[in-house]
Design a protein around this motif. Sequence first.
Motif, PDB file in Angstrom:
ATOM      1  N   LYS A  13       0.773  -1.350   0.012  1.00  0.00           N
ATOM      2  CA  LYS A  13       0.051  -0.093  -0.009  1.00  0.00           C
ATOM      3  C   LYS A  13       0.923   1.310   0.016  1.00  0.00           C
ATOM      4  CE  LYS A  13      -3.528  -2.252   2.621  1.00  0.00           C
ATOM      5  NZ  LYS A  13      -2.984  -3.728   2.490  1.00  0.00           N
ATOM      6  N   ARG A  14       0.412   2.314  -0.991  1.00  0.00           N
ATOM      7  CA  ARG A  14       1.181   3.501  -0.982  1.00  0.00           C
ATOM      8  C   ARG A  14       0.714   4.429   0.271  1.00  0.00           C
ATOM      9  NH1 ARG A  14       1.170   8.467  -2.924  1.00  0.00           N
ATOM     10  NH2 ARG A  14       3.182   9.335  -3.917  1.00  0.00           N
ATOM     11  N   GLY A  15       1.367   5.203   0.833  1.00  0.00           N
ATOM     12  CA  GLY A  15       0.777   6.320   1.743  1.00  0.00           C
ATOM     13  C   GLY A  15       1.844   7.606   1.449  1.00  0.00           C
ATOM     14  N   SER A  16       1.532   8.449   1.916  1.00  0.00           N
ATOM     15  CA  SER A  16       2.303   9.994   1.784  1.00  0.00           C
ATOM     16  C   SER A  16       1.880  10.795   2.911  1.00  0.00           C
ATOM     17  CB  SER A  16       1.954  10.480   0.553  1.00  0.00           C
ATOM     18  OG  SER A  16       0.678  11.091   0.462  1.00  0.00           O
ATOM     19  N   ILE A  17       2.853  11.582   3.060  1.00  0.00           N
ATOM     20  CA  ILE A  17       2.643  12.593   4.147  1.00  0.00           C
ATOM     21  C   ILE A  17       3.471  14.115   3.724  1.00  0.00           C
ATOM     22  CG2 ILE A  17       3.368  13.578   6.642  1.00  0.00           C
ATOM     23  CD1 ILE A  17       3.597  10.414   7.311  1.00  0.00           C
ATOM     24  N   LYS A  18       2.759  15.022   4.019  1.00  0.00           N
ATOM     25  CA  LYS A  18       3.357  16.366   3.622  1.00  0.00           C
ATOM     26  C   LYS A  18       3.445  17.506   4.798  1.00  0.00           C
ATOM     27  CE  LYS A  18       0.373  16.182  -0.624  1.00  0.00           C
ATOM     28  NZ  LYS A  18      -0.639  16.912  -1.316  1.00  0.00           N
ATOM     29  N   GLN A  19       4.528  18.014   4.889  1.00  0.00           N
ATOM     30  CA  GLN A  19       5.064  19.015   5.699  1.00  0.00           C
ATOM     31  C   GLN A  19       5.837  19.806   5.143  1.00  0.00           C
ATOM     32  OE1 GLN A  19       4.908  19.754   8.860  1.00  0.00           O
ATOM     33  NE2 GLN A  19       3.762  17.928   9.865  1.00  0.00           N
ATOM     34  N   PHE A  20       6.218  21.013   6.033  1.00  0.00           N
ATOM     35  CA  PHE A  20       6.868  22.059   5.695  1.00  0.00           C
ATOM     36  C   PHE A  20       8.180  21.951   6.424  1.00  0.00           C
ATOM     37  CE2 PHE A  20       2.581  23.784   5.137  1.00  0.00           C
ATOM     38  CZ  PHE A  20       3.067  24.605   4.225  1.00  0.00           C
ATOM     39  N   GLY A  21       9.366  22.469   5.893  1.00  0.00           N
ATOM     40  CA  GLY A  21      10.647  22.640   6.409  1.00  0.00           C
ATOM     41  C   GLY A  21      11.083  24.018   6.348  1.00  0.00           C
ATOM     42  N   ALA A  22      11.885  24.493   6.931  1.00  0.00           N
ATOM     43  CA  ALA A  22      12.761  25.795   7.108  1.00  0.00           C
ATOM     44  C   ALA A  22      13.895  25.871   7.538  1.00  0.00           C
ATOM     45  CB  ALA A  22      11.739  26.762   7.783  1.00  0.00           C
ATOM     46  N   THR A  23      14.756  26.747   7.061  1.00  0.00           N
ATOM     47  CA  THR A  23      16.104  27.071   7.250  1.00  0.00           C
ATOM     48  C   THR A  23      16.400  28.400   7.064  1.00  0.00           C
ATOM     49  OG1 THR A  23      16.989  24.732   6.438  1.00  0.00           O
ATOM     50  CG2 THR A  23      18.605  26.336   7.329  1.00  0.00           C
ATOM     51  N   SER A  24      17.314  29.188   8.060  1.00  0.00           N
ATOM     52  CA  SER A  24      17.634  30.484   7.618  1.00  0.00           C
ATOM     53  C   SER A  24      18.588  30.592   6.518  1.00  0.00           C
ATOM     54  CB  SER A  24      18.358  31.130   9.004  1.00  0.00           C
ATOM     55  OG  SER A  24      17.382  31.161  10.002  1.00  0.00           O
ATOM     56  N   PHE A  25      18.490  31.496   5.493  1.00  0.00           N
ATOM     57  CA  PHE A  25      19.184  31.586   4.440  1.00  0.00           C
ATOM     58  C   PHE A  25      20.376  32.734   4.738  1.00  0.00           C
ATOM     59  CE2 PHE A  25      19.883  34.186   0.361  1.00  0.00           C
ATOM     60  CZ  PHE A  25      21.042  33.373  -0.059  1.00  0.00           C
ATOM     61  N   LEU A  26      19.668  33.954   5.059  1.00  0.00           N
ATOM     62  CA  LEU A  26      20.469  35.163   5.526  1.00  0.00           C
ATOM     63  C   LEU A  26      20.319  35.451   6.903  1.00  0.00           C
ATOM     64  CD1 LEU A  26      22.073  37.624   4.542  1.00  0.00           C
ATOM     65  CD2 LEU A  26      20.152  38.745   4.236  1.00  0.00           C
ATOM     66  N   SER A  27      21.320  35.488   7.759  1.00  0.00           N
ATOM     67  CA  SER A  27      20.979  35.611   9.194  1.00  0.00           C
ATOM     68  C   SER A  27      22.156  36.458   9.873  1.00  0.00           C
ATOM     69  CB  SER A  27      20.883  34.369   9.541  1.00  0.00           C
ATOM     70  OG  SER A  27      22.040  33.431   9.864  1.00  0.00           O
ATOM     71  N   ARG A  28      21.999  36.835  10.757  1.00  0.00           N
ATOM     72  CA  ARG A  28      23.108  37.414  11.813  1.00  0.00           C
ATOM     73  C   ARG A  28      23.193  36.654  12.882  1.00  0.00           C
ATOM     74  NH1 ARG A  28      23.022  43.668  13.806  1.00  0.00           N
ATOM     75  NH2 ARG A  28      25.077  43.946  14.592  1.00  0.00           N
ATOM     76  N   ASP A  29      24.484  36.282  13.444  1.00  0.00           N
ATOM     77  CA  ASP A  29      24.998  35.723  14.413  1.00  0.00           C
ATOM     78  C   ASP A  29      24.892  36.405  15.713  1.00  0.00           C
ATOM     79  OD1 ASP A  29      27.579  36.704  14.650  1.00  0.00           O
ATOM     80  OD2 ASP A  29      28.274  34.998  13.318  1.00  0.00           O
ATOM     81  N   ALA A  30      25.182  35.736  16.768  1.00  0.00           N
ATOM     82  CA  ALA A  30      25.485  36.420  18.155  1.00  0.00           C
ATOM     83  C   ALA A  30      26.722  37.560  18.247  1.00  0.00           C
ATOM     84  CB  ALA A  30      25.721  35.452  19.372  1.00  0.00           C
TER      85      ALA A  30
END
Length: 302
Positions: A122-139
């Motif tokens: 049987k075929r199943g599927s799940i959909k989800q979002f993912g995210a990562t910072s592309f442009l950022s500023r560190d501490a």
Amino acid sequence: MQSTPEAVSTAGHASNECKPSEPGAPAASIGLNVWVQVQETHPDVTKSFSKGGFQGTAVSPTYQAMRATQIFGPHGLGWGTELISESYVEGGPLGFDSDGRMLGREIIHKVYLELWYVYEGKRGSIKQFGATSFLSRDAYGTISTDDDHAKKSVTDATSKCLSLLGFSADVYMGKFDDHKYVAGLKAKMEAAGSPATGMTSTANPTQSGPQSQQSDANPSPVGSDYSQRYLSYKARFIELTDANQQVKDVPGVRAQIQQDPLLSKMEIQTLLQSPLLRIADASPEPVQSGAGTNAAATSIFL
């Protein structure tokens, strides 16, 4: 072409198959079969992290991919991912200069991903979002871009999809915050011969047979089926070893293990071989009288 949920539903009605919501439906019959196989995570493939004031446990994405391959088959044949969409959105301010002018905004890369898999035909599927910072500023005030942001976003979404199937459920349920659980889990996997690359068995845990019909009072360590009593001893051994401590009463603990009715003969012999239980006189200790065969001995060690 991969079938859509609508196509699968239409095919089900055409063949007079029961609806998923009906008792005995094919999907419902599978139940937790996948979950119970992948819910435990080997401690060696995890690490603690702290980010933005949040602390937790991270799981190796390669380990999760390997576990998915064990259950479903090779990537691309038994399971895989399809990118539905991606976008770049603005986040919070990167900071301000001496005149109060904003230096710009953080740029976040977002993806919407589908994970598909095939299980028991049987075929199943799940959909989800993912995210990562592309442009950022560190501490330290340094503004930079992440060249691997796309891969990280896909990995994030894939991990979220797998978690809904039960992969590394013990991590996401917070069990890794309990050091006793982690020690016991590591002892269980080491005793079962499971390397840090994952569990070696993908057999259906609900399968009936001689092993599943054994009495709880006298379990046998076949494969990974060690008794909870045995695992408690192993977890205690690990705690003492990690703390660089020794067993205070070696003869007493050996006698306790030998008389413990909740251990099988093989489990007793395995425990007695622990370096923590070595004694100068290797002669067997006399079995104390008065120990019942159906009652657990009073613990002087656990």
